[in-house]
Design an enzyme around this catalytic site. Structure first.
Site, short mmCIF file in Angstrom:
data_model
loop_
_atom_site.label_atom_id
_atom_site.label_comp_id
_atom_site.label_asym_id
_atom_site.label_seq_id
_atom_site.Cartn_x
_atom_site.Cartn_y
_atom_site.Cartn_z
N ASP A 48 1.03 -1.16 -0.69
CA ASP A 48 -0.02 0.69 -0.40
C ASP A 48 0.78 0.88 -0.04
OD1 ASP A 48 -2.86 0.60 0.42
OD2 ASP A 48 -0.78 1.95 2.03
N TYR A 53 2.69 10.08 -0.25
CA TYR A 53 3.43 9.57 0.75
C TYR A 53 5.67 9.84 -0.04
CZ TYR A 53 -0.22 6.68 2.93
OH TYR A 53 -1.28 6.26 3.30
N LYS A 82 -2.94 6.10 -4.64
CA LYS A 82 -4.06 6.81 -4.41
C LYS A 82 -3.95 8.41 -4.73
CE LYS A 82 -4.04 4.81 0.52
NZ LYS A 82 -1.86 5.42 1.06
N HIS A 115 -8.34 9.17 -2.37
CA HIS A 115 -7.23 9.11 -0.55
C HIS A 115 -7.53 10.19 0.15
CE1 HIS A 115 -3.34 9.24 0.96
NE2 HIS A 115 -3.26 9.13 1.84
N GLN A 189 -10.67 2.25 2.23
CA GLN A 189 -9.37 2.58 3.13
C GLN A 189 -10.61 3.72 3.77
OE1 GLN A 189 -5.77 3.01 3.16
NE2 GLN A 189 -5.63 1.77 1.89
N1 LIG Z 1 -5.29 6.24 3.37
C1 LIG Z 1 -5.01 6.22 4.55
O1 LIG Z 1 -5.78 8.17 4.50
C2 LIG Z 1 -3.88 5.98 5.07
C3 LIG Z 1 -4.05 7.27 6.63
C4 LIG Z 1 -3.07 6.44 7.09
C5 LIG Z 1 -2.11 4.86 7.20
N2 LIG Z 1 -2.52 4.40 5.73
C6 LIG Z 1 -2.14 3.33 5.48
O2 LIG Z 1 -2.13 2.47 6.48
C7 LIG Z 1 -0.79 1.83 6.89
C8 LIG Z 1 -0.41 1.94 8.45
O3 LIG Z 1 -0.77 2.77 9.11
P1 LIG Z 1 0.33 3.87 9.72
O4 LIG Z 1 1.51 3.61 9.35
O5 LIG Z 1 -0.52 4.93 10.21
O6 LIG Z 1 0.46 3.15 11.48
P2 LIG Z 1 0.14 1.19 11.83
O7 LIG Z 1 0.42 0.46 11.28
O8 LIG Z 1 -0.95 1.20 12.80
O9 LIG Z 1 1.46 1.94 12.64
C9 LIG Z 1 3.20 2.08 12.41
C10 LIG Z 1 3.90 2.09 13.31
O10 LIG Z 1 3.82 1.29 14.03
C11 LIG Z 1 5.51 0.34 13.95
N3 LIG Z 1 5.39 -0.83 14.37
C12 LIG Z 1 5.29 -1.55 13.39
N4 LIG Z 1 5.20 -3.25 13.52
C13 LIG Z 1 4.98 -3.15 15.30
C14 LIG Z 1 5.43 -4.13 15.70
N5 LIG Z 1 5.09 -5.44 15.45
N6 LIG Z 1 5.98 -3.46 16.66
C15 LIG Z 1 5.87 -2.19 17.71
N7 LIG Z 1 5.55 -0.96 16.51
C16 LIG Z 1 5.49 -1.50 15.59
C17 LIG Z 1 6.07 1.34 12.75
O11 LIG Z 1 7.72 1.68 13.31
P3 LIG Z 1 8.15 0.71 12.65
O12 LIG Z 1 8.82 1.10 11.00
O13 LIG Z 1 9.83 1.42 12.98
O14 LIG Z 1 8.49 -0.39 12.57
C18 LIG Z 1 5.56 2.52 12.90
O15 LIG Z 1 5.81 3.33 13.98
C19 LIG Z 1 0.20 3.87 6.37
O16 LIG Z 1 1.63 3.39 5.75
C20 LIG Z 1 -0.16 3.51 5.41
O17 LIG Z 1 0.34 2.37 3.65
C21 LIG Z 1 -3.04 5.03 5.11
#
Ligand SMILES: NC(=O)c1ccc[n+]([C@@H]2O[C@H](COP(=O)([O-])OP(=O)(O)OC[C@H]3O[C@@H](n4cnc5c(N)ncnc54)[C@H](OP(=O)(O)O)[C@@H]3O)[C@@H](O)[C@H]2O)c1
Length: 337
Positions: A48, A53, A82, A115, A189
């Site tokens: 994704d 990004y 997106k 998005h 999403q």
């Molecule tokens: N459509 C939208 O508007 C939108 C908005 C937000 C996100 N997204 C998508 O969704 C994805 C995921 O959401 P997110 O990035 O907000 O948050 P997330 O996946 O809930 O959390 C990511 C964070 O957690 C850490 N992490 C990952 N695995 C871990 C584990 N097993 N133990 C401890 N910490 C861990 C990562 O750090 P490290 O990298 O240091 O491991 C990072 O800081 C995004 O990357 C993006 O692709 C989309």
């Protein structure tokens, strides 16, 4: 529930989206190659990203090497990107999608998402959050979701993407698209984790054949740093720690797993796909390791009860501190609906 395996998908029509994908928001171009290789080696077949990004070019060059190595083929991978807010009008969809395809070095996407329902002025393509001389976001209040959707449908006709969908849309906005579309949105999403389970929205999507992807499934621990880096005040920002939740910790202990496993496992059992982000190879591998245990009915119910509704939203909504709410003045600003 059918048995969940590393090959499980959420599907609608011809779309078969692997139930777990690698999130890449805040993954820097320098981190991408290691992260992507770790993910592919661990078994991920879904990536994704987003124009916003600023890592599509890095993903493109990494994927090129991965495909050339023969590790996997393009057809085995599901890739989502997106359309950024300054592209939210009929004629701009094609321009932004072509640029994403060029950077990703791909002929087609598996899924292209709008998005965010609110549009911004398209000042210059590289500026995805344009502001005026006073630093105010340049919101385009004339966003017409139905015209925009026609622009999205045209991309399927042109073969640039196999499926189209939406992100951060509320129920009314999705209904409007469903009532007027020629090609149905295949996916929504949204922010979705144990504290914001979006039960009504997920049921609505299931009834209407729209698959759901949970973003920030682990609670987006990097979000605060993102705001700080962008110079956005974090005072009063809601920070939750789902991995620290005592109920989650207890259930993890029962299964000899980590809290992160339980958070992701709950969501895939709940019926949505997950896209945890990490750039750390061992955490990437760990996040995929969710297919060797199953929650009991009682455990599932306990996690279901952790839903705080709007009180569990992290990334921002009307009246909240965060990034999205900088767009509150837009007529299509979505949260809460
Ligand atoms: N459509 C939208 O508007 C939108 C908005 C937000 C996100 N997204 C998508 O969704 C994805 C995921 O959401 P997110 O990035 O907000 O948050 P997330 O996946 O809930 O959390 C990511 C964070 O957690 C850490 N992490 C990952 N695995 C871990 C584990 N097993 N133990 C401890 N910490 C861990 C990562 O750090 P490290 O990298 O240091 O491991 C990072 O800081 C995004 O990357 C993006 O692709 C989309």
């Amino acid at each position: 529930m059918t048995r969940l395996t590393p090959n499980s998908v959420v599907s609608v029509g011809n779309m078969r989206m692997p139930i777990i994908g690698l999130g890449t928001w805040m993954s820097t171009p320098e981190e991408i190659d290691i992260a992507l290789n770790a993910a592919i080696d661990a078994g991920y077949r879904h990536i994704d990203t987003a124009f916003a990004y600023f890592n599509e070019a890095a993903i493109g060059s990494s994927l090129k090497k991965i495909f050339e190595s023969g590790k996997i083929t393009r057809e085995e991978l599901f890739i989502t990107t997106k359309l950024p807010m300054p592209g939210n009008r009929y004629e701009d969809v094609e321009v932004f999608l072509k640029k994403s395809l060029e950077d990703l070095q791909l002929d087609y996407l598996d899924l292209y998402l709008v998005h965010f329902p609110a549009g911004m002025v398209n000042k210059d393509m590289s500026n995805i959050f344009p502001t005026d001389d006073d630093g105010k976001p340049m919101i385009d209040r004339s966003t017409d979701l139905l015209e925009l959707w026609k622009g999205m449908e045209a991309q399927v006709d042109e073969g640039r993407t196999k499926n189209i969908g939406i992100s951060n849309f509320n129920k009314n906005q999705i209904q409007k698209i469903l009532d007027n579309c020629r090609i149905r949105p295949a996916n929504l999403q949204v922010e979705l984790h144990i504290n914001l389970q979006q039960k009504e929205l997920v049921s609505f999507c299931k009834e209407n054949g729209v698959t759901v992807v949970a973003y920030s499934p682990l609670g987006s621990s990097g979000y605060k740093t993102f705001l700080e880096k962008g110079g956005i005040s974090t005072e009063g920002a809601r920070v939750l720690h789902p991995m620290e939740d005592p109920v989650i910790k207890e259930i993890a202990k029962n299964h000899n797993k980590q809290p992160s496993h339980v958070l992701l496992r709950y969501l895939i059992e709940y019926g949505v796909a997950v896209i945890p982000k990490s750039t750390n190879p061992s955490r990437i591998k760990k996040n995929f390791d969710i297919f060797d245990f199953k929650l009991t009915e009682e455990e599932f119910e306990k996690i279901s009860a952790l839903d705080r509704g709007e009180g569990g939203r992290i990334l921002g909504g009307r009246g909240m501190v965060g990034f999205f709410n900088l767009l509150e003045d837009h007529p299509e600003y979505p949260f809460p609906k």
